[in-house]
Design a protein around this motif. Structure first.
Motif, PDB file in Angstrom:
ATOM      1  N   PHE A 157       0.852  -1.178   0.000  1.00 13.00           N
ATOM      2  CA  PHE A 157       0.000   0.000   0.000  1.00 13.00           C
ATOM      3  C   PHE A 157       0.888   1.228   0.000  1.00 13.00           C
ATOM      4  O   PHE A 157       1.838   1.331   0.792  1.00 13.00           O
ATOM      5  CB  PHE A 157      -0.907   0.040   1.226  1.00 13.00           C
ATOM      6  N   ALA A 158       0.583   2.167  -0.887  1.00 11.54           N
ATOM      7  CA  ALA A 158       1.314   3.432  -0.947  1.00 11.54           C
ATOM      8  C   ALA A 158       0.343   4.585  -0.753  1.00 11.54           C
ATOM      9  O   ALA A 158      -0.834   4.505  -1.133  1.00 11.54           O
ATOM     10  CB  ALA A 158       2.029   3.571  -2.287  1.00 11.54           C
ATOM     11  N   VAL A 159       0.847   5.662  -0.161  1.00  6.92           N
ATOM     12  CA  VAL A 159       0.057   6.869   0.026  1.00  6.92           C
ATOM     13  C   VAL A 159       0.825   8.044  -0.561  1.00  6.92           C
ATOM     14  O   VAL A 159       2.042   7.979  -0.747  1.00  6.92           O
ATOM     15  CB  VAL A 159      -0.243   7.125   1.519  1.00  6.92           C
ATOM     16  N   TYR A 160       0.108   9.106  -0.851  1.00 10.27           N
ATOM     17  CA  TYR A 160       0.741  10.349  -1.300  1.00 10.27           C
ATOM     18  C   TYR A 160       1.292  11.042  -0.064  1.00 10.27           C
ATOM     19  O   TYR A 160       0.598  11.159   0.960  1.00 10.27           O
ATOM     20  CB  TYR A 160      -0.292  11.211  -2.006  1.00 10.27           C
ATOM     21  N   THR A 161       2.519  11.477  -0.108  1.00 19.35           N
ATOM     22  CA  THR A 161       3.158  12.031   1.090  1.00 19.35           C
ATOM     23  C   THR A 161       2.395  13.226   1.655  1.00 19.35           C
ATOM     24  O   THR A 161       2.350  13.437   2.873  1.00 19.35           O
ATOM     25  CB  THR A 161       4.608  12.439   0.785  1.00 19.35           C
ATOM     26  N   LYS A 162       1.752  14.000   0.795  1.00 19.45           N
ATOM     27  CA  LYS A 162       1.027  15.183   1.253  1.00 19.45           C
ATOM     28  C   LYS A 162      -0.271  14.846   1.985  1.00 19.45           C
ATOM     29  O   LYS A 162      -0.887  15.726   2.594  1.00 19.45           O
ATOM     30  CB  LYS A 162       0.731  16.107   0.075  1.00 19.45           C
ATOM     31  N   SER A 163      -0.666  13.575   1.953  1.00 21.18           N
ATOM     32  CA  SER A 163      -1.914  13.177   2.610  1.00 21.18           C
ATOM     33  C   SER A 163      -1.773  13.145   4.124  1.00 21.18           C
ATOM     34  O   SER A 163      -2.770  13.222   4.856  1.00 21.18           O
ATOM     35  CB  SER A 163      -2.361  11.798   2.124  1.00 21.18           C
ATOM     36  N   GLY A 164      -0.547  12.988   4.593  1.00 22.99           N
ATOM     37  CA  GLY A 164      -0.328  12.885   6.033  1.00 22.99           C
ATOM     38  C   GLY A 164      -0.535  11.491   6.584  1.00 22.99           C
ATOM     39  O   GLY A 164      -0.285  11.234   7.769  1.00 22.99           O
ATOM     40  N   GLN A 218      10.952   3.718 -11.081  1.00 22.11           N
ATOM     41  CA  GLN A 218      11.695   3.932 -12.322  1.00 22.11           C
ATOM     42  C   GLN A 218      11.406   5.292 -12.949  1.00 22.11           C
ATOM     43  O   GLN A 218      12.219   5.803 -13.719  1.00 22.11           O
ATOM     44  CB  GLN A 218      11.370   2.808 -13.314  1.00 22.11           C
ATOM     45  N   LYS A 219      10.279   5.883 -12.608  1.00 17.12           N
ATOM     46  CA  LYS A 219       9.946   7.220 -13.112  1.00 17.12           C
ATOM     47  C   LYS A 219      10.412   8.319 -12.147  1.00 17.12           C
ATOM     48  O   LYS A 219      10.048   9.478 -12.297  1.00 17.12           O
ATOM     49  CB  LYS A 219       8.443   7.322 -13.357  1.00 17.12           C
ATOM     50  N   LYS A 220      11.191   7.879 -11.145  1.00 18.07           N
ATOM     51  CA  LYS A 220      11.803   8.800 -10.176  1.00 18.07           C
ATOM     52  C   LYS A 220      10.767   9.669  -9.467  1.00 18.07           C
ATOM     53  O   LYS A 220      10.986  10.860  -9.208  1.00 18.07           O
ATOM     54  CB  LYS A 220      12.863   9.663 -10.866  1.00 18.07           C
ATOM     55  N   ALA A 221       9.630   9.026  -9.139  1.00 19.79           N
ATOM     56  CA  ALA A 221       8.568   9.737  -8.436  1.00 19.79           C
ATOM     57  C   ALA A 221       8.398   9.234  -7.006  1.00 19.79           C
ATOM     58  O   ALA A 221       7.438   9.608  -6.317  1.00 19.79           O
ATOM     59  CB  ALA A 221       7.250   9.590  -9.189  1.00 19.79           C
ATOM     60  N   ASP A 222       9.335   8.396  -6.551  1.00 21.55           N
ATOM     61  CA  ASP A 222       9.159   7.763  -5.251  1.00 21.55           C
ATOM     62  C   ASP A 222       9.188   8.751  -4.089  1.00 21.55           C
ATOM     63  O   ASP A 222       8.643   8.465  -3.023  1.00 21.55           O
ATOM     64  CB  ASP A 222      10.194   6.657  -5.032  1.00 21.55           C
ATOM     65  N   SER A 223       9.782   9.920  -4.266  1.00 19.61           N
ATOM     66  CA  SER A 223       9.789  10.910  -3.183  1.00 19.61           C
ATOM     67  C   SER A 223       8.395  11.470  -2.922  1.00 19.61           C
ATOM     68  O   SER A 223       8.135  12.039  -1.857  1.00 19.61           O
ATOM     69  CB  SER A 223      10.743  12.055  -3.519  1.00 19.61           C
ATOM     70  N   GLU A 224       7.488  11.286  -3.880  1.00 19.75           N
ATOM     71  CA  GLU A 224       6.123  11.788  -3.734  1.00 19.75           C
ATOM     72  C   GLU A 224       5.224  10.823  -2.974  1.00 19.75           C
ATOM     73  O   GLU A 224       4.119  11.194  -2.571  1.00 19.75           O
ATOM     74  CB  GLU A 224       5.506  12.054  -5.103  1.00 19.75           C
TER      75      GLU A 224
END
Length: 298
Positions: free
Chosen positions: A126-133, A210-216
């Motif tokens: 499970f992944a969440v958007y970091t801005k969600s808290g 791979q799309k270098k979006a993991d920080s999000e």
């Protein structure tokens, strides 16, 4: 592998009620008196058209024809349900299935688990958007979350296992929506339309890392290892035939794995091995179906 809707399972059930290289393995000598069929009809359930089937499995077809000394006919099916129905009706002989597909197929057709293809490091998350808290599963209670294809091991069954193990009731503690396309689940996370999304680790790697979006994004939970994909053989074949086919595949697995890797969609098998398939390895899938009230399909 991608899986289908339970409404089709119920239709299939109704139809089914009226219809069906390693020395560490024990292998059968190539001089065995057992005769293999002159022709085997093969399919995989993830291909959209015959061109895709031939592209992804053309090299494998050639290799397994040589290994079995048998002609392989590739047959396109519209979906997993069609493949299971064809097995029931004797129109298919050899099928590559994902773990969830295998469980339903076994229940409906008694198809014989032939060999599994190991999937090292195969799990759900499970992944969440970091801005969600959101930082934990517990915070998902009462929230809307997304899963993938209904019945898919990586994006549905594994995530259900995560929720159940965390003490969350998938029916009452969270609001589940099904979003088939991975990119749409990612977009829904970013828009705040959902609070968490399920992925297989392979999909998450392809679409996020791979799309270098993991920080999000933040991975807040992972499932136990998921069962392997599996080749099944029609139950119409005698046990001696099954054992000879299995033996030859295991003896020649390096050749067959390399042929599979030619297919564009098969990089997931890069570190795989063929091993004898063990039906008990798929009990985790059955347990999840039981837990979410879908045991009638087993």
């Amino acid at each position: 592998m991608q899986r289908r809707n339970f409404i089709y399972y119920s239709l299939l059930f109704a139809a089914g009620c009226t219809a069906a290289s390693s020395n560490k393995y024990n292998v059968i000598s190539s001089k065995s008196s057992v005769s293999l069929p002159k022709n085997l009809r093969f399919t995989s359930t993830d291909e959209k058209n015959i061109e895709e089937l031939q592209s992804n499995f053309g090299a494998f077809k050639t290799a397994i024809e040589q290994v079995l000394e048998t002609k392989i006919e590739m047959v396109l099916v519209q979906n997993y349900i069609a493949a299971v129905t064809a097995l029931q009706l004797g129109q298919l002989d050899l099928v590559l299935l994902g773990p969830s597909e295998y469980v339903i197929s076994r229940a409906r057709t008694q198809a014989v688990p032939l060999t599994a293809i190991t999937r090292p490091n195969y799990y759900s998350l499970f992944a969440v958007y970091t801005k969600s808290g959101i930082k934990s599963l517990a915070q998902l209670k009462g929230k809307k979350i997304a899963l993938g294809n209904l019945g898919a091991a990586g994006s549905y069954i594994g995530p259900m296992k995560i929720l159940i193990d965390a003490g969350l009731n998938p029916k009452t503690d969270v609001e589940i929506v099904l979003i088939k396309e991975e990119q749409k689940r990612i977009l829904a996370l970013k828009k705040g339309e959902i609070y968490a999304s399920a992925f297989s680790n392979n999909t998450y790697d392809r679409e996020v890392i791979q799309k270098k979006a993991d920080s999000e994004f933040l991975v807040i939970a992972k499932s136990p290892p998921l069962p392997n994909d599996v080749f099944v053989l029609s139950s119409k074949f005698e046990p001696a035939v099954v054992e000879l086919v299995r033996s030859r595949i295991l003896q020649n697995q390096d050749k067959l794995i390399q042929a599979l890797l030619v297919g564009r969609k098969h990089k997931k098998y890069n570190q795989s091995q063929f091993i004898p398939a063990n039906d008990a390895d798929y009990n985790m899938i059955r347990e999840v179906y039981q837990a979410i009230g879908q045991g009638q399909f087993l």
